[in-house]
Design a protein around this motif. Sequence first.
Motif, short mmCIF file in Angstrom:
data_model
loop_
_atom_site.label_atom_id
_atom_site.label_comp_id
_atom_site.label_asym_id
_atom_site.label_seq_id
_atom_site.Cartn_x
_atom_site.Cartn_y
_atom_site.Cartn_z
N GLN A 39 17.16 -6.59 35.27
CA GLN A 39 17.23 -6.92 36.83
C GLN A 39 18.51 -6.52 36.87
O GLN A 39 18.73 -5.49 37.68
N MET A 44 10.22 -13.79 39.77
CA MET A 44 10.31 -13.01 39.87
C MET A 44 11.24 -12.00 40.14
O MET A 44 11.99 -12.37 40.36
N PRO A 45 11.09 -11.01 39.98
CA PRO A 45 12.10 -9.28 39.93
C PRO A 45 12.15 -9.37 41.27
O PRO A 45 12.00 -8.95 42.11
N TRP A 85 7.51 -3.28 41.29
CA TRP A 85 7.64 -3.52 39.71
C TRP A 85 6.29 -2.07 39.65
O TRP A 85 5.43 -3.43 40.22
N TRP A 88 6.34 -6.93 34.29
CA TRP A 88 7.45 -7.66 34.17
C TRP A 88 7.42 -8.60 33.16
O TRP A 88 7.08 -9.39 32.51
N TRP A 90 8.81 -11.78 31.77
CA TRP A 90 8.76 -12.86 32.35
C TRP A 90 9.35 -13.80 31.13
O TRP A 90 9.65 -15.35 31.48
N ASP A 128 4.78 -10.53 29.10
CA ASP A 128 4.89 -9.49 30.44
C ASP A 128 3.99 -9.24 31.15
O ASP A 128 2.61 -9.47 30.94
#
Length: 202
Positions: free
Chosen positions: A123, A150-151, A161, A164, A166, A186
């Motif tokens: 990010q 979260m992004p 997106w 992610w 995570w 992900d």
Amino acid sequence: MIDAVFDISHHQHKPDFNRAKLDGNQYGVIHKATQGTSYQDPTFKPRIPFIRDSGLRLGAYHFLTSTQPIQQADFFLDVAGNARLLVVDWESSNGKLPSVAILSEFVRFVQAQGLTLGLYAGQADLIQHFEEFDDAIQKCWLWVARYGKMPDIPLGKWHTWTMWQWTDGMHNHPQPIKGIGYCDRDKFNGTLDNLKALWGQT
């Protein structure tokens, strides 16, 4: 949002993909294939038949370095073969992040072959360099690494997106995937049908 994808490399030892397939309805694995112009993950090709026999979908990623982007892209496509999901991993190595120009050349070469490419990035790097991304880069589907929340990035032409990352197996203390252990996991921003469609694009 579904948690049905994991990504690995030679750092995961003796994976059991059959067990992984049954754990949490895992759908696909994105495996490191190459780095730079000559390094091939020694476990990538030997694991392909085991991944496919398990019923998991196969994806491949390339770790981008700072020289010869066309040669890197050509090398990656040769090694990845008919993997149905392709990703360029754009992150720092030894404190050095490949330039956006290098990234763009790599992406353009892959796209010129009629292939769809995902862009993996942290990010912080996305936010710092967002204004430099050209149309070719923003045609990639977006895979964001952020551990915790979260992004939260300026999405521009992406609108959202796609995937992610995570956890890397240490953050958020997730349950390990059976047969794999603790690894990068992900979340896909959509339904299982959407994920199947993404995996079929390439």
